[in-house]
Design a protein around this motif. Structure first.
Motif, short mmCIF file in Angstrom:
data_model
loop_
_atom_site.label_atom_id
_atom_site.label_comp_id
_atom_site.label_asym_id
_atom_site.label_seq_id
_atom_site.Cartn_x
_atom_site.Cartn_y
_atom_site.Cartn_z
N PRO A 69 0.82 -1.22 0.00
CA PRO A 69 0.00 0.00 0.00
C PRO A 69 0.85 1.27 0.00
O PRO A 69 1.85 1.36 0.72
CB PRO A 69 -0.82 -0.12 1.29
CG PRO A 69 -0.83 -1.57 1.61
CD PRO A 69 0.49 -2.11 1.13
N GLN A 70 0.43 2.22 -0.82
CA GLN A 70 1.09 3.52 -0.84
C GLN A 70 0.55 4.39 0.29
O GLN A 70 -0.51 4.13 0.85
CB GLN A 70 0.86 4.20 -2.19
CG GLN A 70 1.38 3.41 -3.38
CD GLN A 70 1.11 4.13 -4.69
OE1 GLN A 70 0.89 5.34 -4.72
NE2 GLN A 70 1.14 3.39 -5.79
N ARG A 71 1.29 5.45 0.60
CA ARG A 71 0.84 6.36 1.65
C ARG A 71 -0.32 7.22 1.14
O ARG A 71 -0.46 7.45 -0.06
CB ARG A 71 1.99 7.27 2.10
CG ARG A 71 3.10 6.55 2.85
CD ARG A 71 3.95 7.55 3.62
NE ARG A 71 3.14 8.30 4.58
CZ ARG A 71 2.83 7.86 5.80
NH1 ARG A 71 3.26 6.67 6.20
NH2 ARG A 71 2.11 8.60 6.61
N THR A 72 -1.12 7.67 2.06
CA THR A 72 -2.23 8.55 1.69
C THR A 72 -1.69 9.89 1.21
O THR A 72 -0.66 10.37 1.68
CB THR A 72 -3.15 8.79 2.89
OG1 THR A 72 -2.38 9.29 3.98
CG2 THR A 72 -3.83 7.50 3.32
N SER A 73 -2.41 10.49 0.27
CA SER A 73 -1.99 11.78 -0.27
C SER A 73 -2.60 12.95 0.49
O SER A 73 -2.14 14.08 0.37
CB SER A 73 -2.38 11.88 -1.75
OG SER A 73 -3.78 11.73 -1.90
N TYR A 74 -3.65 12.70 1.26
CA TYR A 74 -4.36 13.79 1.94
C TYR A 74 -3.92 13.98 3.38
O TYR A 74 -4.37 14.93 4.04
CB TYR A 74 -5.87 13.56 1.88
CG TYR A 74 -6.32 12.20 2.37
CD1 TYR A 74 -6.56 11.97 3.71
CD2 TYR A 74 -6.49 11.16 1.47
CE1 TYR A 74 -6.96 10.73 4.16
CE2 TYR A 74 -6.91 9.91 1.91
CZ TYR A 74 -7.14 9.70 3.25
OH TYR A 74 -7.54 8.47 3.69
N LEU A 75 -3.06 13.09 3.89
CA LEU A 75 -2.53 13.24 5.24
C LEU A 75 -1.02 13.00 5.20
O LEU A 75 -0.57 11.95 4.73
CB LEU A 75 -3.18 12.25 6.21
CG LEU A 75 -4.63 12.50 6.64
CD1 LEU A 75 -5.11 11.37 7.54
CD2 LEU A 75 -4.77 13.84 7.34
N SER A 76 -0.26 13.95 5.70
CA SER A 76 1.18 13.76 5.79
C SER A 76 1.50 12.88 6.99
O SER A 76 0.65 12.63 7.85
CB SER A 76 1.88 15.12 5.92
OG SER A 76 1.51 15.74 7.14
N ALA A 77 2.75 12.44 7.06
CA ALA A 77 3.17 11.61 8.19
C ALA A 77 3.01 12.37 9.50
O ALA A 77 2.59 11.80 10.53
CB ALA A 77 4.61 11.16 7.99
N ALA A 78 3.32 13.67 9.47
CA ALA A 78 3.17 14.48 10.68
C ALA A 78 1.71 14.60 11.09
O ALA A 78 1.38 14.56 12.29
CB ALA A 78 3.77 15.87 10.45
N GLN A 79 0.82 14.75 10.11
CA GLN A 79 -0.61 14.84 10.43
C GLN A 79 -1.14 13.54 10.99
O GLN A 79 -1.99 13.53 11.89
CB GLN A 79 -1.39 15.24 9.17
CG GLN A 79 -1.22 16.68 8.75
CD GLN A 79 -1.95 16.99 7.46
OE1 GLN A 79 -1.86 16.25 6.48
NE2 GLN A 79 -2.69 18.09 7.45
N VAL A 80 -0.64 12.41 10.47
CA VAL A 80 -1.06 11.11 11.00
C VAL A 80 -0.64 10.97 12.45
O VAL A 80 -1.43 10.56 13.32
CB VAL A 80 -0.47 9.97 10.15
CG1 VAL A 80 -0.71 8.63 10.82
CG2 VAL A 80 -1.08 9.98 8.75
N GLU A 81 0.61 11.33 12.75
CA GLU A 81 1.08 11.25 14.13
C GLU A 81 0.27 12.16 15.05
O GLU A 81 -0.09 11.78 16.17
CB GLU A 81 2.57 11.62 14.19
CG GLU A 81 3.49 10.62 13.51
CD GLU A 81 4.94 11.02 13.62
OE1 GLU A 81 5.22 12.04 14.28
OE2 GLU A 81 5.80 10.32 13.04
N MET A 82 -0.02 13.37 14.58
CA MET A 82 -0.79 14.31 15.39
C MET A 82 -2.20 13.78 15.63
O MET A 82 -2.72 13.86 16.76
CB MET A 82 -0.86 15.67 14.68
CG MET A 82 -1.64 16.73 15.45
SD MET A 82 -1.81 18.26 14.51
CE MET A 82 -0.08 18.67 14.25
N ALA A 83 -2.83 13.24 14.58
CA ALA A 83 -4.19 12.73 14.73
C ALA A 83 -4.24 11.57 15.72
O ALA A 83 -5.14 11.50 16.57
CB ALA A 83 -4.72 12.28 13.37
N ILE A 84 -3.28 10.66 15.63
CA ILE A 84 -3.26 9.52 16.54
C ILE A 84 -3.01 9.99 17.97
O ILE A 84 -3.65 9.51 18.92
CB ILE A 84 -2.18 8.51 16.10
CG1 ILE A 84 -2.58 7.89 14.75
CG2 ILE A 84 -2.00 7.42 17.15
CD1 ILE A 84 -1.54 6.95 14.18
N ALA A 85 -2.08 10.93 18.14
CA ALA A 85 -1.80 11.44 19.48
C ALA A 85 -3.04 12.09 20.09
O ALA A 85 -3.35 11.88 21.28
CB ALA A 85 -0.65 12.45 19.42
#
Length: 255
Positions: A69-85
């Motif tokens: 699977p490729q990474r999502t284009s609408y969420l950056s890695a930083a946004q993913v970490e922030m959302a999970i936190a």
């Protein structure tokens, strides 16, 4: 599914007929790929025809070619970490927590274009799905399409979104049993839009009538203003002042 429907259909009775034909096809037609399908093709035919009409297959790398699977284009890695936190802090404040497998599911769901989350009943699949939806809504501009196998499952999922304060929802389908979701049903929303549009049309018509009346009033005002300067008149020579011409009329000025 073939691009064109076959002209000849073959059916087999119980016995070795089908097995023999498949064996012959496998040995003789080396470029033929046989795929066993346990689903009634007639029920999914509209879906297959829709896929045939697409210029490209969405997510083909993962779904067709089996690539990672490729990474999502609408969420950056930083946004993913922030959302999970943020999700973990919210759970901690409520006295709850995720186990490692649930955290991994959350990471995959937010960070990958394709994610498969499975588990037996009661393991938190719906709970994780709601968390994923909440994170996507709050950290992107994406629209989410939620498809469930049953109306009851869809009602439960959408009600959980309402509990999270997500109210920008359109419920499609007439099988909902939830009174909470009734205002969000597509039929109710479309009727409300029709009522709003009817009111808007009536308001627009009144505005046009008012504009036409105002224009007519302005035209009358201009005509009245044109009558105010001195106007040349012709009166009978018997009127006071002026010298009559041969016809007996005298030009005089009133102002």
């Amino acid at each position: 599914m073939a691009e064109e429907l076959p002209l000849v259909g073959v059916s087999f009775e119980a016995g070795r007929g089908l097995e023999q034909v498949l064996d012959w096809i496998g040995r003789s037609l080396t470029k033929t790929v046989l795929v066993q399908v346990s689903t009634n093709l007639l029920s999914i035919r509209p879906v297959l025809e829709g896929l045939q009409a697409l210029p490209t297959v969405p997510l083909a790398e993962e779904l067709v070619y089996g690539q990672a699977p490729q990474r999502t284009s609408y969420l950056s890695a930083a946004q993913v970490e922030m959302a999970i936190a943020q999700q973990l802090v919210e759970l901690e404040n409520a006295g709850k927590a995720l186990d490692p497998s649930q955290v991994a599911a959350l990471e995959h769901g937010l960070g990958q274009r394709v994610a498969l989350i499975q588990g037996p009943p009661g393991t938190g699949k719906t709970f994780i799905g709601v968390m994923l939806s909440q994170a996507i809504v709050h950290h992107s501009q994406e629209t989410i399409l939620c498809v469930c196998y049953t109306n009851h499952a869809l009602d439960q999922f959408l009600e959980a979104l309402l509990d999270k304060g997500i109210k920008d929802i359109v419920r499609i389908g007439g099988g909902s049993k939830s009174s909470r979701l009734a205002p969000y049903n597509v039929w109710e929303l479309s009727e409300e839009e029709d009522r709003t549009m009817s009111s808007a049309r009536r308001y627009g018509t009144l505005q046009e009538l008012v504009s036409a009346d105002l224009k007519h009033i302005r035209d009358l005002e201009l005509k009245l203003a044109a009558l105010q300067p001195p106007v040349q008149h012709f009166v009978r020579g018997t009127e006071k002042g002026g010298k009559p011409d041969k016809s007996g009329w005298v030009e005089t000025t009133f102002g």
